[in-house]
Design an enzyme around this catalytic site. Structure first.
Site, PDB file in Angstrom:
ATOM      1  N   ALA A 130       0.903  -0.837  -0.086  1.00  0.00           N
ATOM      2  CA  ALA A 130      -0.265   0.027   0.271  1.00  0.00           C
ATOM      3  C   ALA A 130       0.758   1.253   0.079  1.00  0.00           C
ATOM      4  O   ALA A 130       1.335   1.584   1.299  1.00  0.00           O
ATOM      5  CB  ALA A 130      -0.973  -0.059   0.724  1.00  0.00           C
TER       6      ALA A 130
ATOM      7  N   PRO B 289       1.272   7.117  -0.870  1.00  0.00           N
ATOM      8  CA  PRO B 289       2.152   8.481  -2.303  1.00  0.00           C
ATOM      9  C   PRO B 289       3.949   8.257  -1.767  1.00  0.00           C
ATOM     10  O   PRO B 289       4.758   9.495  -2.773  1.00  0.00           O
ATOM     11  CB  PRO B 289       1.815   9.929  -1.485  1.00  0.00           C
ATOM     12  CG  PRO B 289       1.755   9.587   0.192  1.00  0.00           C
ATOM     13  CD  PRO B 289       1.147   8.619   0.014  1.00  0.00           C
TER      14      PRO B 289
ATOM     15  N   CYS C 297      -1.419   3.761  10.953  1.00  0.00           N
ATOM     16  CA  CYS C 297      -1.518   4.821  11.363  1.00  0.00           C
ATOM     17  C   CYS C 297      -2.752   4.922  12.378  1.00  0.00           C
ATOM     18  O   CYS C 297      -3.182   6.664  12.203  1.00  0.00           O
ATOM     19  CB  CYS C 297      -1.533   6.789   9.982  1.00  0.00           C
ATOM     20  SG  CYS C 297      -2.549   6.547   9.498  1.00  0.00           S
TER      21      CYS C 297
HETATM   22  N1  SAM Z   1       2.607   3.805   2.980  1.00  0.00           N
HETATM   23  C1  SAM Z   1       2.201   5.214   1.980  1.00  0.00           C
HETATM   24  C2  SAM Z   1       3.132   6.246   2.334  1.00  0.00           C
HETATM   25  O1  SAM Z   1       4.294   5.645   3.306  1.00  0.00           O
HETATM   26  O2  SAM Z   1       3.332   6.861   1.992  1.00  0.00           O
HETATM   27  C3  SAM Z   1       0.763   5.589   2.653  1.00  0.00           C
HETATM   28  C4  SAM Z   1      -0.175   4.023   2.209  1.00  0.00           C
HETATM   29  S1  SAM Z   1      -2.103   4.852   2.845  1.00  0.00           S
HETATM   30  C5  SAM Z   1      -2.047   4.075   3.985  1.00  0.00           C
HETATM   31  C6  SAM Z   1      -2.706   3.586   2.186  1.00  0.00           C
HETATM   32  C7  SAM Z   1      -2.344   3.564   0.611  1.00  0.00           C
HETATM   33  O3  SAM Z   1      -3.857   1.924   0.250  1.00  0.00           O
HETATM   34  C8  SAM Z   1      -3.403   4.137   0.124  1.00  0.00           C
HETATM   35  O4  SAM Z   1      -2.553   4.644  -0.862  1.00  0.00           O
HETATM   36  C9  SAM Z   1      -4.574   3.760  -0.648  1.00  0.00           C
HETATM   37  O5  SAM Z   1      -5.251   3.789  -1.589  1.00  0.00           O
HETATM   38  C10 SAM Z   1      -3.961   2.655  -0.830  1.00  0.00           C
HETATM   39  N2  SAM Z   1      -5.004   1.149  -1.139  1.00  0.00           N
HETATM   40  C11 SAM Z   1      -6.353   1.126  -0.340  1.00  0.00           C
HETATM   41  N3  SAM Z   1      -6.814  -0.061  -0.750  1.00  0.00           N
HETATM   42  C12 SAM Z   1      -6.205  -1.292  -1.752  1.00  0.00           C
HETATM   43  C13 SAM Z   1      -6.183  -1.955  -2.702  1.00  0.00           C
HETATM   44  N4  SAM Z   1      -6.940  -2.252  -2.348  1.00  0.00           N
HETATM   45  N5  SAM Z   1      -4.789  -2.523  -2.817  1.00  0.00           N
HETATM   46  C14 SAM Z   1      -4.016  -1.503  -2.682  1.00  0.00           C
HETATM   47  N6  SAM Z   1      -3.578  -0.430  -2.606  1.00  0.00           N
HETATM   48  C15 SAM Z   1      -4.050   0.154  -1.381  1.00  0.00           C
END
Ligand code: SAM
Length: 385
Positions: A206, A209, A324
């Site tokens: 995940a 950005p 988070c």
């Molecule tokens: N790890 C990132 C960082 O440190 O910048 C932040 C990630 S944020 C907590 C969670 C991410 O999970 C989001 O960008 C969202 O688009 C993605 N996400 C949500 N559901 C998802 C899925 N089914 N498959 C892949 N990505 C997913």
């Protein structure tokens, strides 16, 4: 508005259940920005000492993190007025997102204005409130009240006295040159705990950005390969820009639903699952709208990622799971689920927060105790195929 009104009743009850007497303090902290605002030095391009000198020349007061050699922080200013302060000026109402930005020292732009006193003239001193009436700052109108509501661009209010002030960094030359990434301290601990090496095949499930991916990349000196997955096209586009700004070159971006990761047939050495979560630990929250129902639904969603992660790890491979958020179900309860699925807890090489609730081997950041975002990190090894 007191913090009691800022959290739904069911959520306050939930917090009292899991945190006992500390719940009130936790909620009060969540309503204010972090006391120490962190950035991560991009060691692909510079060193901490060089960046500190540059930031000082740019007029800032950077301090060295005592915990991580790539960490720099700035002290928050404020609060600049009390919660019950009533300036009695003409009012501008900002949407929640814009109000939270003003609350931390940003300017107010016309698209963020929901409503404004029609008598406001450019040059007037005005007070800025969020949609629930909470005072976030005071400033000088740069347009009439009518224009603020009608216009879709331009500075509406120059904020002269925000409730709090964090440094604004994105206009700095050092930012544009990619010398740092704004990232909270607990988020920085995540990549450290993963302990990536150039020989590892690493998957970030995940990724957008790209905060943690780019940190992993710098710990690998831009060598080896990281597969970074996200399902959001917009967030991946933003991530691509960020990776370019930072000079990261060892990342392959993949747009897909990570729950389908096993279909790729990869056996990774290390997986980072920085799971989508209820984000209850993010500060500041003027008010929270999520309830325990959202917590349960999100924890269920996360289990599908966990299952996919375990399937895609080689035997003895490492999974770092982070969120988070501060709920029990999305954190310790999900780790207990992993323990039933052939995973074993591993010691974390950087441990600067508190042990988990009924689970000592994991790391929990409390906003009130550690003066950070609320955050959670677990490290596990796959011991069974
Ligand atoms: N790890 C990132 C960082 O440190 O910048 C932040 C990630 S944020 C907590 C969670 C991410 O999970 C989001 O960008 C969202 O688009 C993605 N996400 C949500 N559901 C998802 C899925 N089914 N498959 C892949 N990505 C997913």
């Amino acid at each position: 508005m007191s913090y009691e009104e800022a959290f739904p009743e069911e959520l306050r009850r939930y917090y009292r259940n899991i945190f006992g007497g500390e719940a009130e303090e936790i909620m009060a902290s969540l309503r204010t920005p972090v006391e120490k605002y962190y950035i991560r030095v991009n060691t692909l391009k510079t060193s901490r000492e060089k960046l500190i000198r540059i930031l000082r020349r740019e007029g800032l007061k950077p301090k060295r993190s005592p915990y991580l050699e790539e960490g720099i922080y700035f002290e928050r200013e404020g609060p600049n007025f009390d919660d019950d302060y009533q300036p009695g000026l003409k009012k501008v109402v900002a949407n929640k997102f814009a109000a939270e930005s003003v609350y931390q020292g940003a300017m107010l732009y016309a698209p963020g204005v929901l409503n404004a006193d029609r008598k406001i003239r450019p040059g007037d001193e005005v007070e800025i409130r969020d949609p629930k009436g909470f005072l976030v700052g005071i400033g000088t109108a740069k347009m009439s009240g009518e224009e603020m509501i009608r216009k879709m661009r331009g500075l509406a209010v120059e904020v002269t006295l925000p409730k709090f002030k964090l440094p604004s960094l994105s206009e700095l030359e050092s930012f544009k040159e990619g010398l740092f990434y704004a990232q909270s301290l607990p988020s920085m601990v995540v990549a450290r705990v993963l302990e990536p090496s150039e020989e590892d095949l690493i998957i970030d499930m995940a990724a957008a950005p790209g905060g943690k991916t780019s940190h992993i990349s710098q710990l690998m000196q831009n060598r080896g390969e990281i597969i970074a997955i996200d399902k959001s096209k917009n967030r991946l586009r933003k991530m691509e820009e960020e990776l370019n700004r930072l000079g990261v070159k060892n990342v392959r971006l993949v747009r897909m639903d990570s729950r389908k990761l096993p279909e790729l047939g990869i056996r990774a050495d290390k997986i980072l699952l920085d799971a989508p979560c209820t984000a209850l630990g993010i500060r500041p929250k003027l008010w929270e709208s999520r309830t325990p129902k959202d917590i349960l639904a999100t924890a269920r969603y996360q289990r599908a990622f966990i299952w996919a992660a375990i399937k895609s790890l080689r035997r003895d491979g490492i999974l770092v799971y982070s969120t988070c958020t501060i709920s029990y179900e999305e954190n310790e309860a999900n780790v207990k689920y992993m323990l039933e699925k052939g995973m074993k807890l591993e010691e974390q090489n950087v441990f600067i927060a508190s042990p988990g609730i009924d689970l000592p081997g994991v790391q929990r950041f409390y906003p009130n105790r550690h003066l950070t975002q609320g955050f959670f990190i677990a490290k596990l090894r796959k011991v069974r195929q």
